[in-house]
Design an enzyme around this catalytic site. Sequence first.
Site, PDB file in Angstrom:
ATOM      1  N   LYS A 215       4.027  64.245  16.447  1.00 53.90           N
ATOM      2  CA  LYS A 215       4.127  62.811  16.725  1.00 53.90           C
ATOM      3  C   LYS A 215       4.507  62.037  15.453  1.00 53.90           C
ATOM      4  O   LYS A 215       4.454  62.603  14.355  1.00 53.90           O
ATOM      5  CB  LYS A 215       2.800  62.293  17.294  1.00 53.90           C
ATOM      6  CG  LYS A 215       1.661  62.337  16.289  1.00 53.90           C
ATOM      7  CD  LYS A 215       0.322  62.078  16.963  1.00 53.90           C
ATOM      8  CE  LYS A 215      -0.770  62.098  15.908  1.00 53.90           C
ATOM      9  NZ  LYS A 215      -2.112  62.150  16.523  1.00 53.90           N
TER      10      LYS A 215
ATOM     11  N   TYR B 134       7.099  41.567 -11.145  1.00 53.69           N
ATOM     12  CA  TYR B 134       6.566  40.315 -10.622  1.00 53.69           C
ATOM     13  C   TYR B 134       5.157  40.030 -11.140  1.00 53.69           C
ATOM     14  O   TYR B 134       4.305  40.928 -11.159  1.00 53.69           O
ATOM     15  CB  TYR B 134       6.485  40.371  -9.086  1.00 53.69           C
ATOM     16  CG  TYR B 134       7.819  40.354  -8.391  1.00 53.69           C
ATOM     17  CD1 TYR B 134       8.724  39.316  -8.575  1.00 53.69           C
ATOM     18  CD2 TYR B 134       8.165  41.388  -7.518  1.00 53.69           C
ATOM     19  CE1 TYR B 134       9.952  39.309  -7.918  1.00 53.69           C
ATOM     20  CE2 TYR B 134       9.383  41.383  -6.849  1.00 53.69           C
ATOM     21  CZ  TYR B 134      10.274  40.345  -7.054  1.00 53.69           C
ATOM     22  OH  TYR B 134      11.475  40.338  -6.394  1.00 53.69           O
TER      23      TYR B 134
HETATM   24  C1  LIG Z   1      -2.828  63.277  16.071  1.00 51.91           C
HETATM   25  C2  LIG Z   1      -3.528  64.134  17.013  1.00 51.91           C
HETATM   26  C3  LIG Z   1      -3.848  65.457  16.691  1.00 51.91           C
HETATM   27  C4  LIG Z   1      -3.604  66.058  15.328  1.00 51.91           C
HETATM   28  O1  LIG Z   1      -4.502  65.596  14.382  1.00 51.91           O
HETATM   29  P1  LIG Z   1      -4.548  66.155  12.882  1.00 51.91           P
HETATM   30  O2  LIG Z   1      -5.747  65.551  12.297  1.00 51.91           O
HETATM   31  O3  LIG Z   1      -3.293  65.676  12.228  1.00 51.91           O
HETATM   32  O4  LIG Z   1      -4.587  67.629  12.971  1.00 51.91           O
HETATM   33  C5  LIG Z   1      -4.427  66.235  17.675  1.00 51.91           C
HETATM   34  N1  LIG Z   1      -4.691  65.731  18.897  1.00 51.91           N
HETATM   35  C6  LIG Z   1      -4.391  64.462  19.238  1.00 51.91           C
HETATM   36  C7  LIG Z   1      -4.722  63.970  20.613  1.00 51.91           C
HETATM   37  C8  LIG Z   1      -3.817  63.618  18.317  1.00 51.91           C
HETATM   38  O5  LIG Z   1      -3.533  62.355  18.654  1.00 51.91           O
END
Ligand SMILES: *Cc1c(COP(=O)(O)O)cnc(C)c1O
Length: 384
Positions: A49, A275
Amino acid sequence: MNLNPPLFKEGLSIFRPTWVEVSGSAFSSNLQSIRTFLGPRVKILAVLKANAYGHDASLLAPWAVKSGASFIGVSSIEEGLAIKKLNLEVPIIILGGIYPLKNFDVVLDNQFIPTVASLESAKVLNDAAQKRKQKAAFHLKVDTGMNRIGVSVEEAKKILTWCVGQPGLDLQGVYSHLSSADSDIEFTKKQLKEFQALKDFSKEHGYPSLIFHLSNSAGMWACPEAHLDMVRPGLSLYGYSLGPISGKVKLLPVLSWHTQIVFIKKVRPGTPISYGQTFKTKKESVIATLPVGYADGVPRRVSNTGFVLVSGQKCPIVGRVTMDQIMIDVTGVSAEVGTNVVLIGKQGQVEITVNDWASWAETISYEIFCGISHRVPRILKENL
Ligand SMILES: *Cc1c(COP(=O)(O)O)cnc(C)c1O
């Protein structure tokens, strides 16, 4: 000027020397290390994702499939479409809820596997699939303590019972998400226990072989009992972990972030930089300018706290991070216009990790990764 070959890879017009390199073989090695740790029975859903945590999902998805991931997980239909374009032989699970519910049509058009987190959405999916004379594969999301999306265990039992024999539905898996796997093992075990009870219930109510999955990366390392039928690592595929990992496993960072010096000058003591003049040189200094800023994902919080690597040495970021450029102090370091600079990664034996960035910026590694903006080209280091 010492322009690096990756800048001129085929098909990429890169004029500004700021880029991210992504190692397919490191990603593959992490996935295989996880496989070895899990043993052969537990499936792996590779979480890609948020554009593979900023690494570029279209570069890494083929490596995930080649290295034995059973599923790819994304958060939205949009992210699913980006992976579907690659025509890989792998089912894509949408981990976010589907809303508005008419989007189940798009899910079915593309053979995505949706998450269902209410009876109402199960009904809409059933109807949509029946109209097409299909059976829609889906996973049911259960809340065991995260309190984000998902039905309660009691509600899940009702939905499981209702789903048996629905002509449009093919329940393939049931999952929940750990809220505190890196910080509270007791709470994690409580979540597991509740979830496990649902697994037992499903076996007794017409579902002999559902895929039950619960663990993110931290849960996978901290709580082997929670592996169940499948795990969902994200962060550890990219080479990191929040908590300790199994002693035998070595994870490799997948991403490195590079730029080059585009301007350099010698300045007198007391010279203000950037800045607001938050930094003034204490002695005669050599200050270099890098073409990377907060619009690329360098957090403004690393102003006067972060470091980069030049000629194998850690050089401080001086003055405020600006939108497109930062200044670094390279006094006494071999540096000229065109010298390679590493923001995240290794030069010789010295390394700056994403965890270093997270601590300078007072955030977590995830946010640093996801913050590297679209403006920075991602280059795959190896071909498949
Ligand atoms: C993001 C996510 C994961 C992975 O999590 P990590 O901590 O990056 O391993 C697993 N399951 C769901 C439902 C997620 O949203």
